[in-house]
Design a protein around this motif. Structure first.
Motif, PDB file in Angstrom:
ATOM      1  N   GLU A  90       0.932  47.375  22.168  1.00 44.73           N
ATOM      2  CA  GLU A  90       2.076  47.707  23.420  1.00 44.73           C
ATOM      3  C   GLU A  90       1.565  48.825  24.549  1.00 44.73           C
ATOM      4  N   ARG A  91       0.716  49.139  24.193  1.00 48.56           N
ATOM      5  CA  ARG A  91      -0.548  50.062  25.141  1.00 48.56           C
ATOM      6  C   ARG A  91      -1.719  49.912  24.881  1.00 48.56           C
ATOM      7  N   ASN A  92      -1.783  50.110  26.594  1.00 49.44           N
ATOM      8  CA  ASN A  92      -3.032  50.297  26.803  1.00 49.44           C
ATOM      9  C   ASN A  92      -4.308  51.026  26.276  1.00 49.44           C
ATOM     10  N   PRO A  93      -5.899  50.807  25.972  1.00 47.11           N
ATOM     11  CA  PRO A  93      -6.013  51.081  24.555  1.00 47.11           C
ATOM     12  C   PRO A  93      -7.228  52.273  25.866  1.00 47.11           C
ATOM     13  N   LEU A  94      -7.022  51.915  26.821  1.00 43.92           N
ATOM     14  CA  LEU A  94      -7.663  52.960  27.823  1.00 43.92           C
ATOM     15  C   LEU A  94      -7.151  54.192  28.038  1.00 43.92           C
ATOM     16  N   ARG A 139      -6.655  46.706  15.959  1.00 43.71           N
ATOM     17  CA  ARG A 139      -7.887  46.687  15.475  1.00 43.71           C
ATOM     18  C   ARG A 139      -8.611  46.923  16.576  1.00 43.71           C
ATOM     19  N   ASP A 140      -9.001  46.154  17.127  1.00 44.81           N
ATOM     20  CA  ASP A 140      -9.462  45.741  18.486  1.00 44.81           C
ATOM     21  C   ASP A 140      -9.066  47.179  19.455  1.00 44.81           C
ATOM     22  N   ALA A 141      -7.581  47.875  19.895  1.00 50.62           N
ATOM     23  CA  ALA A 141      -7.652  48.557  20.241  1.00 50.62           C
ATOM     24  C   ALA A 141      -8.561  49.793  19.684  1.00 50.62           C
ATOM     25  N   VAL A 142      -7.993  49.887  18.659  1.00 48.92           N
ATOM     26  CA  VAL A 142      -9.280  50.966  18.052  1.00 48.92           C
ATOM     27  C   VAL A 142     -10.474  51.272  17.821  1.00 48.92           C
ATOM     28  N   LEU A 143     -10.990  50.415  17.731  1.00 50.32           N
ATOM     29  CA  LEU A 143     -12.463  50.925  17.639  1.00 50.32           C
ATOM     30  C   LEU A 143     -12.785  50.555  19.198  1.00 50.32           C
ATOM     31  N   ALA A 144     -12.082  50.234  20.180  1.00 48.36           N
ATOM     32  CA  ALA A 144     -12.282  50.827  22.261  1.00 48.36           C
ATOM     33  C   ALA A 144     -12.141  52.123  22.359  1.00 48.36           C
ATOM     34  N   MET A 145     -11.226  52.780  21.513  1.00 43.97           N
ATOM     35  CA  MET A 145     -10.761  54.143  20.645  1.00 43.97           C
ATOM     36  C   MET A 145     -11.835  55.005  20.739  1.00 43.97           C
ATOM     37  N   LYS A 146     -12.179  54.565  19.605  1.00 44.63           N
ATOM     38  CA  LYS A 146     -13.044  55.508  18.823  1.00 44.63           C
ATOM     39  C   LYS A 146     -14.796  55.787  20.204  1.00 44.63           C
ATOM     40  N   GLN A 147     -14.677  54.116  20.857  1.00 46.52           N
ATOM     41  CA  GLN A 147     -16.232  54.049  22.168  1.00 46.52           C
ATOM     42  C   GLN A 147     -15.884  55.320  22.472  1.00 46.52           C
ATOM     43  N   LEU A 148     -14.328  55.494  22.811  1.00 44.10           N
ATOM     44  CA  LEU A 148     -13.646  56.081  24.130  1.00 44.10           C
ATOM     45  C   LEU A 148     -14.018  57.440  24.143  1.00 44.10           C
ATOM     46  N   TRP A 149     -13.415  57.730  22.435  1.00 45.70           N
ATOM     47  CA  TRP A 149     -13.442  58.978  22.188  1.00 45.70           C
ATOM     48  C   TRP A 149     -14.597  59.933  21.708  1.00 45.70           C
ATOM     49  N   THR A 150     -15.902  58.752  21.523  1.00 41.63           N
ATOM     50  CA  THR A 150     -16.573  59.704  21.186  1.00 41.63           C
ATOM     51  C   THR A 150     -17.872  59.306  22.009  1.00 41.63           C
ATOM     52  N   GLU A 155     -18.481  52.196  26.220  1.00 43.69           N
ATOM     53  CA  GLU A 155     -18.367  50.506  26.861  1.00 43.69           C
ATOM     54  C   GLU A 155     -17.197  50.038  25.475  1.00 43.69           C
ATOM     55  N   TYR A 156     -17.214  48.867  25.725  1.00 41.60           N
ATOM     56  CA  TYR A 156     -16.442  47.892  24.573  1.00 41.60           C
ATOM     57  C   TYR A 156     -16.088  46.877  25.064  1.00 41.60           C
ATOM     58  N   HIS A 157     -16.700  45.971  23.972  1.00 44.42           N
ATOM     59  CA  HIS A 157     -16.129  44.173  24.075  1.00 44.42           C
ATOM     60  C   HIS A 157     -16.286  44.010  22.985  1.00 44.42           C
ATOM     61  N   GLY A 158     -15.036  43.249  23.350  1.00 46.22           N
ATOM     62  CA  GLY A 158     -14.159  43.216  21.899  1.00 46.22           C
ATOM     63  C   GLY A 158     -12.785  41.507  22.604  1.00 46.22           C
ATOM     64  N   GLU A 159     -12.199  40.816  21.823  1.00 44.78           N
ATOM     65  CA  GLU A 159     -11.699  40.114  21.208  1.00 44.78           C
ATOM     66  C   GLU A 159     -10.149  40.286  22.538  1.00 44.78           C
ATOM     67  N   TYR A 160      -9.510  41.246  22.925  1.00 45.51           N
ATOM     68  CA  TYR A 160      -8.548  41.980  23.147  1.00 45.51           C
ATOM     69  C   TYR A 160      -8.580  42.825  24.061  1.00 45.51           C
ATOM     70  N   TYR A 161      -9.794  43.702  24.320  1.00 43.70           N
ATOM     71  CA  TYR A 161     -10.047  45.066  24.912  1.00 43.70           C
ATOM     72  C   TYR A 161     -12.071  44.285  25.899  1.00 43.70           C
ATOM     73  N   ASP A 162     -11.967  44.628  26.852  1.00 46.78           N
ATOM     74  CA  ASP A 162     -13.280  44.070  27.466  1.00 46.78           C
ATOM     75  C   ASP A 162     -13.680  45.255  28.440  1.00 46.78           C
ATOM     76  N   PHE A 163     -14.754  46.332  28.236  1.00 46.39           N
ATOM     77  CA  PHE A 163     -14.967  46.556  29.575  1.00 46.39           C
ATOM     78  C   PHE A 163     -16.020  47.275  29.617  1.00 46.39           C
ATOM     79  N   PRO A 164     -17.162  47.675  30.657  1.00 49.17           N
ATOM     80  CA  PRO A 164     -18.140  47.262  31.293  1.00 49.17           C
ATOM     81  C   PRO A 164     -18.852  49.284  31.179  1.00 49.17           C
TER      82      PRO A 164
END
Length: 284
Positions: A90-94, A139-150, A155-164
């Motif tokens: 229900e939340r935007n992972p960024l 899962r897609d959101a958590v993997l995206a957040m891990k990229q943002l935290w670390t 950047e992340y390119h997944g099924e639900y979330y994709d950002f440069p």
């Protein structure tokens, strides 16, 4: 074993600062609050915590967990602060990654990230979630957040979330990030934990089920080449399982490292009396 307290914090509850401050004074190791952004007026989704499936009134009045925990962090020094659970689809992972990192930083590295995918179909869909595939989305959101935290440039390119490549600060104090605990007893929960989380925090569960879950996690982790001791088991909402110090030891023997009591109600001063009684019984 650590003992925490879960407060179903609503707009009718005592000030969360009052509750959290007293919880720390009594020796609770962690303080948890839930999340529900909204409850649709009309819904066909049955509430899983009651035989009649009727959604309790308190679910309709839940406050934002991150604002509540931020207030709690300002009046506490040592106690961990957790979401029980954050409804990630229900939340935007960024935005969520920034909220988690900010709370972890302002609290001095005390945030525990309890994660769920939701059971209320209509709520999930109104908030933009893909209910039939909500765990895949989580899962897609958590993997995206891990990229943002670390990563400074993430950047992340997944099924639900994709950002440069983006810059997202602050970073969490806890490294590589606050621990991620998955709620629920869905069919694939153990595989998900071994793959991308740090622990399991089921609700409304028996001691025997916890013991079997611990054994399953150990086996799957070993097969995946992961140290089983890196995965934590939290017994959530276990008032009926913890009556004496002896029962605490029983859960420890089942592989549980943290047990969370649910406060019966939080709307008046009797909540503090109940919290004191719980602490006396299992903390001493």
């Amino acid at each position: 074993m650590d003992i925490g307290i879960f407060v179903f914090q609503t707009d009718l509850s005592l000030d969360v600062a009052v509750l959290a401050k007293r919880a720390e004074e009594l020796g609770f190791e962690s303080f948890w609050v839930p999340e529900h952004a909204l409850v649709p007026v009309s819904t066909t989704s049955p509430y899983p915590g009651a035989a009649d499936g009727i959604i309790p009134e308190e679910y309709k009045r839940v406050v934002d967990p991150f604002v509540a925990l931020a207030r709690a962090s300002g009046v506490t020094q040592r106690m961990k602060l957790g979401t029980g659970v954050c409804l990630v689809p229900e939340r935007n992972p960024l935005l969520l990654a920034k909220e988690v990192a900010t709370l972890d930083r302002f609290s001095g590295g005390r945030f525990l990230f309890g994660v769920g995918s939701g059971w209320l179909k209509e709520e999930t869909e109104i908030m933009g979630g893909d209910f039939p595939h909500r765990w895949t989305q989580t899962r897609d959101a958590v993997l995206a957040m891990k990229q943002l935290w670390t990563n400074d440039r993430a950047e992340y390119h997944g099924e639900y979330y994709d950002f440069p490549p983006v810059l997202s600060f602050p970073k969490p104090i806890q490294k590589p990030h606050p621990p991620i605990f998955l709620g629920g007893r869905a069919k694939n929960v153990f595989k998900r934990i071994v793959e991308w989380a740090d622990g399991w925090m089921p609700n409304r569960i028996t001691a025997e089920e916890l013991k079997r879950g611990r054994a399953t996690l150990d086996e799957l982790a070993s097969h995946a080449g992961r140290d089983p001791s890196s995965i934590e088991v939290i017994a959530f909402g276990v008032n009926d399982l913890l009556n004496t110090p002896e029962s605490v030891r029983g859960l420890e023997e089942a592989g549980v490292s943290r047990a969370i009591f649910r406060l019966g109600q939080a709307e008046d001063e009797s909540a503090l009396t109940e919290m004191e009684a719980i602490a006396k019984k299992v903390i001493g």
